[in-house]
Design a protein around this motif. Structure first.
Motif, short mmCIF file in Angstrom:
data_model
loop_
_atom_site.label_atom_id
_atom_site.label_comp_id
_atom_site.label_asym_id
_atom_site.label_seq_id
_atom_site.Cartn_x
_atom_site.Cartn_y
_atom_site.Cartn_z
N TRP A 58 -26.82 0.58 20.31
CA TRP A 58 -26.77 0.21 21.72
C TRP A 58 -26.77 -1.31 21.83
CZ3 TRP A 58 -29.04 3.13 26.34
CH2 TRP A 58 -28.71 4.49 26.29
N LYS A 89 -27.17 -5.96 19.03
CA LYS A 89 -26.90 -4.53 18.89
C LYS A 89 -28.13 -3.96 18.20
CE LYS A 89 -21.86 -4.54 18.77
NZ LYS A 89 -20.64 -4.15 18.00
N CYS A 120 -22.39 0.98 30.90
CA CYS A 120 -21.85 -0.24 30.30
C CYS A 120 -22.17 -1.42 31.21
CB CYS A 120 -20.34 -0.10 30.10
SG CYS A 120 -19.58 -1.54 29.31
N SER A 151 -22.31 -5.60 31.75
CA SER A 151 -21.86 -6.90 31.26
C SER A 151 -23.08 -7.72 30.85
CB SER A 151 -21.08 -7.64 32.35
OG SER A 151 -21.94 -8.03 33.41
N CYS A 155 -28.24 -0.80 26.84
CA CYS A 155 -27.25 0.10 27.42
C CYS A 155 -26.35 0.65 26.31
CB CYS A 155 -26.41 -0.61 28.48
SG CYS A 155 -25.32 -1.90 27.86
N ARG A 156 -25.76 1.81 26.61
CA ARG A 156 -24.89 2.45 25.62
C ARG A 156 -23.61 1.66 25.40
NH1 ARG A 156 -24.94 7.63 23.81
NH2 ARG A 156 -26.23 8.35 25.54
N GLY A 157 -23.10 1.07 26.48
CA GLY A 157 -21.89 0.27 26.36
C GLY A 157 -20.61 1.05 26.57
N LYS A 158 -20.70 2.22 27.20
CA LYS A 158 -19.51 3.02 27.48
C LYS A 158 -19.40 3.30 28.97
CE LYS A 158 -19.10 5.29 22.99
NZ LYS A 158 -18.98 6.60 22.27
N LYS A 200 -17.49 -0.84 33.45
CA LYS A 200 -18.43 -1.95 33.31
C LYS A 200 -19.12 -2.26 34.64
CE LYS A 200 -17.82 -5.03 30.28
NZ LYS A 200 -17.35 -6.14 29.40
#
Length: 358
Positions: free
Chosen positions: A27, A41, A133, A135, A180-183, A186
């Motif tokens: 994540w 990460k 996701c 920013s 956050c998962r990042g998917k 955004k």
């Protein structure tokens, strides 16, 4: 302890002084953590409980050593608060959010005041997970919102600075992790007016309060404790009563303590004292229109004191208040015109009651 994080691919673990979140896949995180803070990460986030007397010149190296067996990359926090008294609050739906909080306030402080060094690390650690996701700017924005929510939780519970007695905004060692998962689409903003900010702020505020309650800090704590948090101790009150009325030395301090505690069971007495203390704070900030900060006396300040004394011991208490008020003997530090009046009311009521008993 079985705890389910309602976000796919995230596992909760609490064992051997470690409260940990493990992720199946990396994540994205932003934190003020002791170990690996900043943008990272991450596969593991750990909140490690240290002893109350913990002291180490290199806490980052200490955490790296004790957390060496966890999956990497790792973000590490530390606290002296009991991690088993954590609070977990969640929001489900299209944007799942979790707030995981451990909280201690032994070093609570008001931002901007002079701080004396304290070793105790009973800090407020906040971890917020967002299954979406964000920013980088949004993550920064969210940390600001979380900080506001934490401060509002402390205001809700009337937490006071250990250094000044003013309203506390946090502790000297607080830390926040946002991950956050990042998917997905955004998200760019997380201020208090955004959906993300409102949801995260709500559960963080609730979680901080719940964790503090679990640690034993109750909103319904004894009123004498709230006075002590403002620098007015029970022992000071007792000592002043004996100084003001030496003839009351026939009473033990324990007997005087019981009379004071009995007086403070009256919600009317407590309400008037609290009103005077709140008014003092507003006066100090210049929030009372037309009132100068260097004012010596007013009708309203005497009104508080005389009614408190009268509630405790009728007309005898009221008369004792005026006698005491004239002496200007009260030496408890940092008392302004209103706070001095309400404490004088308490002292006069209790003194006159003891005199009647004796």
């Amino acid at each position: 302890m079985s705890v389910i994080i309602p976000i796919k691919g995230v596992k909760f673990l609490i064992d051997n002084k470690c409260l940990a979140l493990k992720f199946e896949k990396k994540w994205f995180s932003l934190s003020s953590a002791v170990l690996n803070g900043g943008f990272r990460k991450v596969k593991t986030i750990v909140n490690y409980q240290v002893d109350k007397d913990f002291s180490d010149e290199n806490p980052e190296a200490f955490l790296r050593k004790v957390l060496r067996n966890f999956p990497k990359p790792i973000v590490g926090l530390m606290t002296a608060a009991d991690i088993t008294k954590f609070s977990l609050k969640t929001i489900r739906g299209n944007l799942p959010i979790c707030a995981l909080v451990t909280a201690g306030i032994s070093n609570a402080a008001s931002v901007g005041e002079k701080i004396n060094r304290m070793q105790n690390l009973s800090t407020i650690n906040i971890i917020v997970l967002v299954d979406g996701c964000l920013s980088e700017a949004c993550m920064v924005n969210l940390i600001g919102t979380i900080t506001e929510a934490k401060s509002m939780a402390l205001i809700d519970l009337d937490v006071r600075s250990k250094f000044s007695g003013e309203a506390a905004s946090g502790t000297t060692t607080d830390a926040i992790v946002v991950a956050c998962r990042g998917k997905g689409e955004k998200i760019k903003y997380a201020g208090t007016g955004t959906k993300l900010g409102m949801l995260a702020g709500k559960i963080v505020r609730e979680a901080v309060k719940e964790s503090l309650r679990k640690q034993g800090f109750s909103p319904n704590r004894p009123f004498i404790q709230r006075l002590e948090e403002r620098g007015i101790s029970l022992n000071q009150i007792i000592d002043f009563i004996l100084e003001y009325k030496p003839e009351l030395k026939s009473f033990s301090k324990e007997e005087i303590r019981k009379i004071i505690e009995e007086a403070l069971k009256d919600v009317n007495v407590v309400s008037l004292i609290m009103a005077g203390l709140r008014l003092e704070e507003d006066k100090a900030k210049g929030l009372i229109p037309g009132m100068k900060k260097n004012i010596d006396s007013t009708l309203i300040d005497k009104t508080f004191g005389v009614y408190i004394a009268k509630l405790i011991n009728g007309d005898y208490g009221a008369q004792e208040f005026f006698n005491l008020h004239k002496t200007k003997l009260l030496k408890i530090s940092k008392l302004g015109v209103f706070s001095r009046s309400v404490i004088e009311g308490l002292l006069a009521g209790v003194s006159s009651k003891l005199k009647a008993i004796g």
